[in-house]
Design a protein around this motif. Structure first.
Motif, PDB file in Angstrom:
ATOM      1  N   GLY A  31      -4.484  14.909 -23.954  1.00 51.65           N
ATOM      2  CA  GLY A  31      -4.437  13.806 -24.641  1.00 51.65           C
ATOM      3  C   GLY A  31      -4.633  12.830 -23.834  1.00 51.65           C
ATOM      4  N   GLU A  32      -4.475  12.987 -22.433  1.00 50.69           N
ATOM      5  CA  GLU A  32      -4.345  11.821 -21.589  1.00 50.69           C
ATOM      6  C   GLU A  32      -4.837  12.271 -20.090  1.00 50.69           C
ATOM      7  N   TYR A  33      -5.692  11.538 -19.356  1.00 52.06           N
ATOM      8  CA  TYR A  33      -6.051  11.886 -18.179  1.00 52.06           C
ATOM      9  C   TYR A  33      -5.018  11.564 -17.076  1.00 52.06           C
ATOM     10  N   ASN A  34      -4.780  12.291 -16.314  1.00 53.27           N
ATOM     11  CA  ASN A  34      -3.933  11.463 -14.955  1.00 53.27           C
ATOM     12  C   ASN A  34      -4.865  11.500 -13.767  1.00 53.27           C
ATOM     13  N   ASP A  35      -4.886  10.347 -13.234  1.00 52.88           N
ATOM     14  CA  ASP A  35      -5.706   9.825 -12.030  1.00 52.88           C
ATOM     15  C   ASP A  35      -5.511  10.879 -10.770  1.00 52.88           C
ATOM     16  N   GLU A  36      -4.098  11.303 -10.741  1.00 53.24           N
ATOM     17  CA  GLU A  36      -4.044  12.285  -9.812  1.00 53.24           C
ATOM     18  C   GLU A  36      -4.595  13.558  -9.460  1.00 53.24           C
ATOM     19  N   SER A  37      -5.201  13.805 -10.761  1.00 56.50           N
ATOM     20  CA  SER A  37      -6.130  14.836 -11.070  1.00 56.50           C
ATOM     21  C   SER A  37      -7.204  14.827 -10.222  1.00 56.50           C
ATOM     22  N   ASN A  38      -7.621  13.685  -9.931  1.00 56.72           N
ATOM     23  CA  ASN A  38      -8.841  13.604  -8.988  1.00 56.72           C
ATOM     24  C   ASN A  38      -8.910  14.267  -7.600  1.00 56.72           C
ATOM     25  N   THR A  39      -7.696  14.380  -7.164  1.00 54.36           N
ATOM     26  CA  THR A  39      -7.327  15.338  -6.129  1.00 54.36           C
ATOM     27  C   THR A  39      -6.989  16.686  -6.394  1.00 54.36           C
ATOM     28  N   LYS A  40      -6.156  16.690  -7.437  1.00 57.52           N
ATOM     29  CA  LYS A  40      -5.642  18.219  -7.775  1.00 57.52           C
ATOM     30  C   LYS A  40      -6.663  19.148  -8.309  1.00 57.52           C
ATOM     31  N   SER A  45       1.055  -1.225  -0.093  1.00 58.04           N
ATOM     32  CA  SER A  45      -0.104  -0.053   0.074  1.00 58.04           C
ATOM     33  C   SER A  45       0.740   1.225   0.028  1.00 58.04           C
ATOM     34  N   THR A  46       0.124   2.260  -0.324  1.00 54.37           N
ATOM     35  CA  THR A  46       0.840   3.635  -0.094  1.00 54.37           C
ATOM     36  C   THR A  46      -0.121   4.673   0.149  1.00 54.37           C
ATOM     37  N   GLU A  47       0.180   5.642   0.631  1.00 51.78           N
ATOM     38  CA  GLU A  47      -0.577   6.918   1.108  1.00 51.78           C
ATOM     39  C   GLU A  47      -0.682   8.242   0.141  1.00 51.78           C
ATOM     40  N   THR A  48       0.070   7.787  -1.038  1.00 49.17           N
ATOM     41  CA  THR A  48       0.250   8.882  -2.330  1.00 49.17           C
ATOM     42  C   THR A  48      -0.662   8.494  -3.283  1.00 49.17           C
ATOM     43  N   ALA A  49      -0.955   9.545  -4.036  1.00 46.77           N
ATOM     44  CA  ALA A  49      -1.975   9.255  -5.203  1.00 46.77           C
ATOM     45  C   ALA A  49      -1.370   8.605  -6.238  1.00 46.77           C
ATOM     46  N   GLN A  50      -1.972   7.534  -7.126  1.00 50.74           N
ATOM     47  CA  GLN A  50      -1.197   6.867  -8.390  1.00 50.74           C
ATOM     48  C   GLN A  50      -1.770   6.935  -9.455  1.00 50.74           C
ATOM     49  N   ASP A  51      -1.273   6.706 -10.453  1.00 54.38           N
ATOM     50  CA  ASP A  51      -2.015   6.684 -11.706  1.00 54.38           C
ATOM     51  C   ASP A  51      -2.423   5.094 -12.302  1.00 54.38           C
ATOM     52  N   ALA A  52      -3.592   4.672 -12.612  1.00 58.58           N
ATOM     53  CA  ALA A  52      -3.817   3.523 -13.060  1.00 58.58           C
ATOM     54  C   ALA A  52      -3.129   2.957 -14.487  1.00 58.58           C
ATOM     55  N   ALA A  53      -3.074   4.100 -15.324  1.00 54.60           N
ATOM     56  CA  ALA A  53      -2.260   3.495 -16.374  1.00 54.60           C
ATOM     57  C   ALA A  53      -0.827   3.280 -16.379  1.00 54.60           C
ATOM     58  N   VAL A  54      -0.333   4.220 -15.445  1.00 50.83           N
ATOM     59  CA  VAL A  54       1.151   4.099 -15.141  1.00 50.83           C
ATOM     60  C   VAL A  54       1.302   2.625 -14.469  1.00 50.83           C
ATOM     61  N   LEU A  55       0.615   2.334 -13.489  1.00 45.47           N
ATOM     62  CA  LEU A  55       0.830   1.008 -12.724  1.00 45.47           C
ATOM     63  C   LEU A  55       0.412  -0.124 -13.677  1.00 45.47           C
ATOM     64  N   ALA A  56      -0.542  -0.017 -14.729  1.00 47.06           N
ATOM     65  CA  ALA A  56      -0.728  -1.076 -15.723  1.00 47.06           C
ATOM     66  C   ALA A  56       0.269  -1.446 -16.561  1.00 47.06           C
ATOM     67  N   GLU A  57       0.980  -0.400 -16.900  1.00 46.52           N
ATOM     68  CA  GLU A  57       1.865  -0.267 -18.054  1.00 46.52           C
ATOM     69  C   GLU A  57       3.309  -0.854 -17.125  1.00 46.52           C
ATOM     70  N   GLY A  76      -6.016  -3.136 -14.410  1.00 42.82           N
ATOM     71  CA  GLY A  76      -6.075  -2.016 -14.853  1.00 42.82           C
ATOM     72  C   GLY A  76      -6.793  -0.615 -14.417  1.00 42.82           C
ATOM     73  N   LYS A  77      -7.532  -0.974 -13.534  1.00 46.09           N
ATOM     74  CA  LYS A  77      -8.329   0.368 -13.002  1.00 46.09           C
ATOM     75  C   LYS A  77      -8.425   0.016 -11.347  1.00 46.09           C
ATOM     76  N   PHE A  78      -8.787   1.215 -11.008  1.00 44.66           N
ATOM     77  CA  PHE A  78      -9.085   1.423  -9.431  1.00 44.66           C
ATOM     78  C   PHE A  78     -10.273   1.098  -9.212  1.00 44.66           C
ATOM     79  N   GLU A  79     -10.694   0.395  -8.143  1.00 47.04           N
ATOM     80  CA  GLU A  79     -11.782  -0.161  -7.354  1.00 47.04           C
ATOM     81  C   GLU A  79     -11.705   0.551  -5.894  1.00 47.04           C
ATOM     82  N   THR A  80     -12.912   1.324  -5.688  1.00 49.84           N
ATOM     83  CA  THR A  80     -13.003   1.674  -4.469  1.00 49.84           C
ATOM     84  C   THR A  80     -13.011   0.759  -3.203  1.00 49.84           C
ATOM     85  N   LEU A  81     -12.113   0.843  -2.341  1.00 54.25           N
ATOM     86  CA  LEU A  81     -12.167  -0.071  -0.981  1.00 54.25           C
ATOM     87  C   LEU A  81     -12.884   0.444  -0.062  1.00 54.25           C
TER      88      LEU A  81
END
Lengths: 395, 289
Positions: free
Chosen positions: A305-314, A256-268, A384-389
């Motif tokens: 061109g591409e969304y960044n999941d971190e922007s959900n917070t930003k 686990s981590t407490e920082t925001a991550q990007d699903a596409a980056v993790l998948a790749e 490849g994607k985030f699910e809410t825990l």
């Protein structure tokens, strides 16, 4: 004759163009909002997602005719400054904002930068929204910084407690990059884990931020056989590699981590090895995202061109600035008015479904309201994607 | 112990390949190519684009990285370094130019490929596990073997090909080589292209393991300079030795010193300072240059 016509037409066109420009300028005043953060180097993803979120939202609001604050309608102009994750550059950036007469700044992204700009912000009447966790930035006598996200000492205990109760976690190990943010997050995470009664089996191993092979780094950590491996303050660039190396070394426990991550980056970067990885997200899970949030994601994707999941917070900081200014127009050039408004401020949260509100919190952690209220969404990566825990709120 | 050695060899193979390109350019043109790390990153992104975006096989991505970087290197030599070397006798002119190219490439990479970390799927799945004493994923073994094969191929090329011999002559004595009929401009360009190609190849190889992001260029250049300082600047065997020594030091340090925090590179830098004070020309370099 032809020449005379040409001159007359050109002259008339010029007059019309100048008139049109003047009337467009006269239509809306400009409200400059600054951004000082890291948009180059290994942590660029943090700052770029900030800047792009602000630019996307500003363009959207301007397209709708601007923002009405008091009797004046403003077009929002974002003034960015790349601090290259260097405190000296962050100070220069904040000084530039002061010279430009800017009173509201989003950033910096890291602890030392946020601490460095504090004197400049306080001397020049600037409210700033760092993504940095040192408590002294937000506790009195400091009063100009507003934490733009959920801090790790708020999300960490919630995650550990959930994993203790639901996944039977007993032993935890921490690994952090050798920089101020990850190290302070590791220390507070380790203290929180001990306070909850978890056994901390490793919390001394660190790595260089430019590490390209994490196998030797992780080996001594994995040998302690933790149930949970916490990647403290891990950047999106390093997370996939750490996960991959840990799994390849045979580690089967939770990560686990407490920082925001990007699903596409993790998948790749880690593929299915990242399945089960737990991180903190924002408000764009399908269950929580409002139509406005979906529209924001679409506009961001169209612009860049591409969304960044971190922007959900930003996405939130600019919204808080604008809505607070709407609530008290006198704050437009007077941050003391802004501070007064924060205590009672409340506005609808456009990015979440239901009757969620924008409001300032942080009394429990800082003794004063110096944090934006964003939902604490804890995600699990799966295929490849985030699910809410689970979702929680900070008070 | 087995794990430490295996990690060291794996790291050493990739480091040596990175250092080879840098030392080749230095030996031929006396240019400290500060943009070497950015070339490595560019190569990684080319492979990423070909494999992940276009869905083509990894080997195609690797070849594309080699070609793109070779062309880039040739153009940089022809239109940037050659005129500067011709007009200025001062070493700092080429150093400033190299630094400028590094910043320029950083900006180009951000514009073309974005700010995110990128990676491509594993080339080979599975992990070699020898009774928990030695654990090594098969893709790392493959990349290490490929890196060593490329190093061997490079040595053979430099040793036995006409072009390699000409470049070695150029590196030994530029004036004498010119007097013996070696086309200095041509072989300088080929050398720079070859150096850039090696950087691109490593980037392409490692994008499957470590991924790539625009911030990796600077630190990669620093490590490459470390390696050639250890082995001796401008000496091919020195670059290889420097790469393996640094890889082994890193592997040992990260395991033995893990309990003391992140002090491995601190120890490496202190060791290097002492070493250079005693032997400034590196292990295999000549004191006279």
């Amino acid at each position: 004759m032809k020449r005379r016509n040409f001159l007359a037409t050109t002259g008339l066109s010029l007059v019309l163009a100048v008139a049109a420009t003047t009337s467009a300028w006269a239509e809306n005043a400009k409200l400059k909002i600054g951004f000082v953060g890291v948009t180059s180097g290994p942590a660029a993803a943090w700052g770029i997602s900030n800047q792009r979120s602000m630019e996307t939202r500003a363009a959207w609001l301007n397209e709708l005719g601007g923002v009405k604050i008091g009797d004046v309608t403003y077009d929002i102009e974002i003034v960015p400054f790349d601090d290259q994750k260097d405190p000296k550059r962050a100070i220069a950036g904040m000084e530039k904002m002061a010279q430009d007469g800017i009173h509201y700044v989003v950033g910096p992204n890291v602890d030392d930068g946020a601490a460095a700009v504090r004197p400049v912000a306080e001397q020049n009447g600037i409210m700033y929204f760092p993504y940095a966790f040192p408590k002294e930035l937000y506790t009195a006598p400091a009063s100009n910084a507003i934490l733009g996200m959920v801090a790790n000492y708020q999300s960490g205990p919630a995650i550990y407690k959930y994993l203790m109760e639901n996944k039977g976690v007993k032993k935890v190990a921490f690994i952090a990059g050798n920089e101020s943010d990850p190290l302070s997050q590791r220390d507070s995470g380790s203290a929180a884990a001990k306070a909850l009664g978890l056994e901390v089996v490793s919390d001394t191993v660190t790595y260089q931020m430019d590490t390209t092979d994490f196998t030797p780094v992780l080996l001594p950590v994995i040998q302690t056989a933790p149930d949970l491996l916490v990647l403290s303050g891990v950047s999106p660039a390093n997370a996939p590699q750490l996960i991959r190396s840990a799994r390849e070394l045979g580690y089967t426990g939770l990560i686990s981590t407490e920082t925001a991550q990007d699903a596409a980056v993790l998948a790749e970067g880690a593929g299915e090895l990242a399945n089960g990885f737990i991180s903190v997200g924002g408000a764009s899970t399908p269950e929580l995202a409002s139509d406005a949030m979906k529209e924001f994601v679409k506009r961001y994707t169209d612009m860049f061109g591409e969304y960044n999941d971190e922007s959900n917070t930003k996405v939130y900081a600019l919204e808080y600035i604008i809505e607070t200014l709407k609530a008290n127009p006198a704050a437009i050039d007077n941050v003391e008015e802004f501070k007064k408004t924060m205590d009672t401020f409340s506005a609808p949260n456009p990015f979440m479904v239901g009757d969620a509100k924008l409001s300032y919190v942080g009394t429990t952690s800082f003794g004063q309201k110096r944090q934006v209220s964003v939902p604490l969404v804890v995600n699990e990566f799966k295929d490849g994607k985030f699910e809410t825990l689970f979702v929680a709120q900070v008070d | 112990m087995e794990q430490i050695l295996a990690n060291g060899l794996y790291l050493g193979a990739q480091y040596a390949l990175i250092a080879l390109g840098l030392t080749l350019i230095f030996s031929l043109m006396n240019v400290l190519n500060f943009a070497h790390g950015q070339m490595y990153v560019f190569g990684g992104f080319v492979t990423y684009t070909v494999v992940a975006q276009f869905g083509l096989p990894f080997i195609v991505g690797l070849i594309a990285s080699a070609l793109v970087l070779a062309v880039m290197g040739a153009l940089i030599e022809r239109f940037l370094f050659r005129p500067v070397i011709r007009k200025s006798k001062r070493d700092e002119s080429t150093m400033l130019l190299a630094a400028g190219i590094a910043f320029f490439l950083d900006a180009v990479i951000l514009l073309l490929f974005g700010e995110k970390q990128r990676g491509v799927p594993k080339v080979v799945n599975g992990v070699f596990n020898w009774d928990m004493r030695l654990i090594m994923p098969y893709d790392r073994i493959l990349i290490a073997v490929l890196a060593i094969a490329l190093i061997v191929g490079f040595i053979l090329f430099m040793q036995y090909s006409r072009t390699g011999r000409a470049m070695r002559a150029l590196a030994q004595d530029r004036m004498a080589a010119q007097l013996m009929g070696v086309d200095v401009d041509r072989y300088s360009m080929i050398g720079f292209a070859l150096g850039a190609m090696l950087a691109g190849l490593v980037g392409g190889l490692l994008v499957t393991i470590t991924g790539i992001n625009l911030g990796m260029g600077g630190p990669t250049s620093v490590k490459a300079f470390l390696m050639i300082m250890i082995g001796g600047a401008g000496v091919i065997s020195g670059a290889i030795a420097g790469g393996f020594i640094l890889g082994m030091m890193e592997s040992i340090g990260l395991t033995v010193l893990a309990a003391y925090g992140d002090v491995t590179y601190l120890v490496i830098f202190v060791t290097l300072m002492i070493f250079l004070a005693i032997r400034p020309q590196g292990l295999m370099g000549k004191p006279w240059g």
